[in-house]
Design an enzyme around this catalytic site. Structure first.
Site, PDB file in Angstrom:
ATOM      1  CE  LYS A  17      14.133  23.028  14.428  1.00  0.00           C
ATOM      2  NZ  LYS A  17      13.004  24.232  14.482  1.00  0.00           N
ATOM      3  CB  CYS A  33       9.151  30.255  12.703  1.00  0.00           C
ATOM      4  SG  CYS A  33       9.792  29.121  13.936  1.00  0.00           S
ATOM      5  CG  ASP A  68      13.545  32.659  -4.586  1.00  0.00           C
ATOM      6  OD1 ASP A  68      12.722  31.745  -4.116  1.00  0.00           O
ATOM      7  OD2 ASP A  68      13.302  33.698  -4.811  1.00  0.00           O
ATOM      8  CG  LEU A  69      19.246  32.150  -1.917  1.00  0.00           C
ATOM      9  CD1 LEU A  69      19.925  32.735  -0.526  1.00  0.00           C
ATOM     10  CD2 LEU A  69      20.328  32.659  -3.162  1.00  0.00           C
ATOM     11  CE  LYS A 100      18.832  35.870   1.115  1.00  0.00           C
ATOM     12  NZ  LYS A 100      17.727  36.632   1.945  1.00  0.00           N
ATOM     13  CB  VAL A 101      25.727  34.538   4.132  1.00  0.00           C
ATOM     14  CG1 VAL A 101      25.766  33.565   4.934  1.00  0.00           C
ATOM     15  CG2 VAL A 101      26.857  35.290   3.676  1.00  0.00           C
ATOM     16  CB  VAL A 108      22.408  28.434   7.595  1.00  0.00           C
ATOM     17  CG1 VAL A 108      22.490  26.946   8.294  1.00  0.00           C
ATOM     18  CG2 VAL A 108      23.092  29.617   8.441  1.00  0.00           C
TER      19      VAL A 108
END
Length: 418
Positions: free
Chosen positions: A23, A116, A124-125, A161-162, A164
């Protein structure tokens, strides 16, 4: 509202299960198809509610979308640039429409997403990344609006920050930007690699996906192409944990061990016999003692947060004391009180859960609170004594393709009821 009715058993789960496409790769790939000017075909797409919503959203934007085995998208006819609230209110992945829309059409707006209820997942990122590529971002009436005159411009972006989601947004938008974009501190998940592979098949020039530095040389247009979605490593891990906690043996097909090395290492540490092949993984817990493991969730290639709930259940059923620390999302132990209703022992201290071992669980009425938590409750029902009713299973339908059929094929007594 639909529920799962599970009659538990001390009979181990045994058999084979075919893993669906991921997914978390299929969604960004479908949104990335907005960038193309010619038809694309995407195979191995799971049958999930979020996928259906995404296909409907693409249609609302004007794309021609059909499903006949594979999903076919013709984005050449897109003539709307807004992802409305009524479609995206239940799905946070809708933010992935914004980058492709502004990159290809110079404008896009997306209703602030839902999904969720597991703590803050700020956009923001995503916004900062698009701004660094030259987009003007405004927030109006619950919508994020992005605009640019001409094309986006390549940039050197260092992520705070990391993330995905933001890595995917920036990578997709930069594919059509003018010049080269270098993205440092990028996320490294396999689903990002798969999205980059898809874009490259359409003519993008992306390198470094799967490392913490991704380089995107912008191109003027993307064409069509075919792609098959990578296997779902979280579904894989979920069924492997089901084998472990039931004392059974399960072979997962259409998947690959390199996608979830941290999970397999912890299953071996827990006492399971783990074997892998080119497109399969098996876990054998027959006549073996389940041992608790300590886990700290981390960005890939660390232990995935989406497997935390399943391993919380594993620790509850195992010998010894295991400590699980959640570092990715806040408020992600909502499954613990539900499992305790079934007789599990656990103590939550901040972002850590410490599990005590119990001989068995007892069936109970429990409530799914998020996607992965609901999977742990269903597995718990399979091994508990008596009947378990899992309520609010719309959560599980967002991320698992026919989980009840796959568990039933392994010997579970489970049915969907109204």
């Amino acid at each position: 509202m639909e529920k799962f009715r599970v009659i538990g058993s001390d009979k181990p789960l045994v058999g084979e299960v075919t893993i669906s496409g991921a997914k978390n790769a299929a969604l960004p790939i479908l949104f990335a198809s907005i960038l193309a000017e010619e038809p694309v075909e995407v195979a191995n797409v799971p049958h999930l509610r979020d996928i259906d919503t995404t296909m409907e959203l693409l249609k609302r934007l004007g794309a021609k979308v059909s499903r006949n085995g594979s999903v076919h998208v013709d984005p050449s006819s897109i003539n709307e640039y807004c992802a409305p609230y009524d479609l995206v209110k239940t799905m946070r992945a809708s933010i992935w429409a914004l980058g492709p829309l502004v990159a290809r059409f110079g404008q896009g707006q997306v209703s602030l997403p839902g999904g969720c209820a597991i703590g803050a997942r700020p956009v923001d990122l995503h916004i900062t990344g698009l701004e660094q590529l030259g987009a003007t971002i405004t927030l109006e009436d619950g919508y994020v609006k992005a605009e640019v005159d001409g094309r986006l411009k390549g940039a050197h972006i260092v992520m705070d920050k990391v993330s995905v989601g933001a890595t995917i947004t920036i990578m997709c938008a930069a594919a059509l930007a003018e010049g080269t974009t270098t993205l440092d501190n990028a996320a490294r998940e396999p689903e990002i690699v798969d999205t980059a592979d898809f874009l490259n098949k359409l003519g993008a020039k992306i390198s470094g996906a799967g490392t913490d530095t991704i380089t995107i040389e912008g191109v003027e247009r993307l064409g069509g192409g075919k792609h098959s979605v990578v296997a779902d490593r979280i579904e894989t891990g979920t069924f492997l944990v089901a084998a472990a906690v039931s004392g059974g043996k399960v072979v997962c097909r259409n998947t690959n061990g390199h996608l979830l090395e941290a999970v397999l290492a912890k299953l071996e540490e827990a006492g399971a016999l783990v074997e892998t092949g080119e497109d399969w993984i098996s876990v054998d817990m027959t006549d073996r003692e389940l041992k608790a493991v300590s886990i700290r969730t981390a960005p890939h290639p660390g232990f995935p947060t989406d497997m935390q709930a399943q391993f919380t259940l594993l620790n509850m059923m195992a010998k010894g004391g295991g400590v699980i620390t959640e570092t990715i999302f806040e408020n992600r132990f909502m499954h613990v009180p539900e499992l305790m209703r079934m007789g599990a022992k656990a103590e939550i201290e901040g972002n850590t859960v410490i599990c005590g071992d119990v001989e068995s669980l007892s069936g109970a009425q429990v409530m799914a609170t998020d996607l992965r938590a609901s999977a742990s409750l269903v597995i718990a029902g399979c091994i508990a004594k008596g009947e378990t009713i899992v309520d609010r299973i719309y959560h599980i339908d967002r991320g698992y393709d026919k989980i009840e059929n796959k568990l039933a094929a392994l010997g579970a007594n489970i049915e969907r009821v109204s």
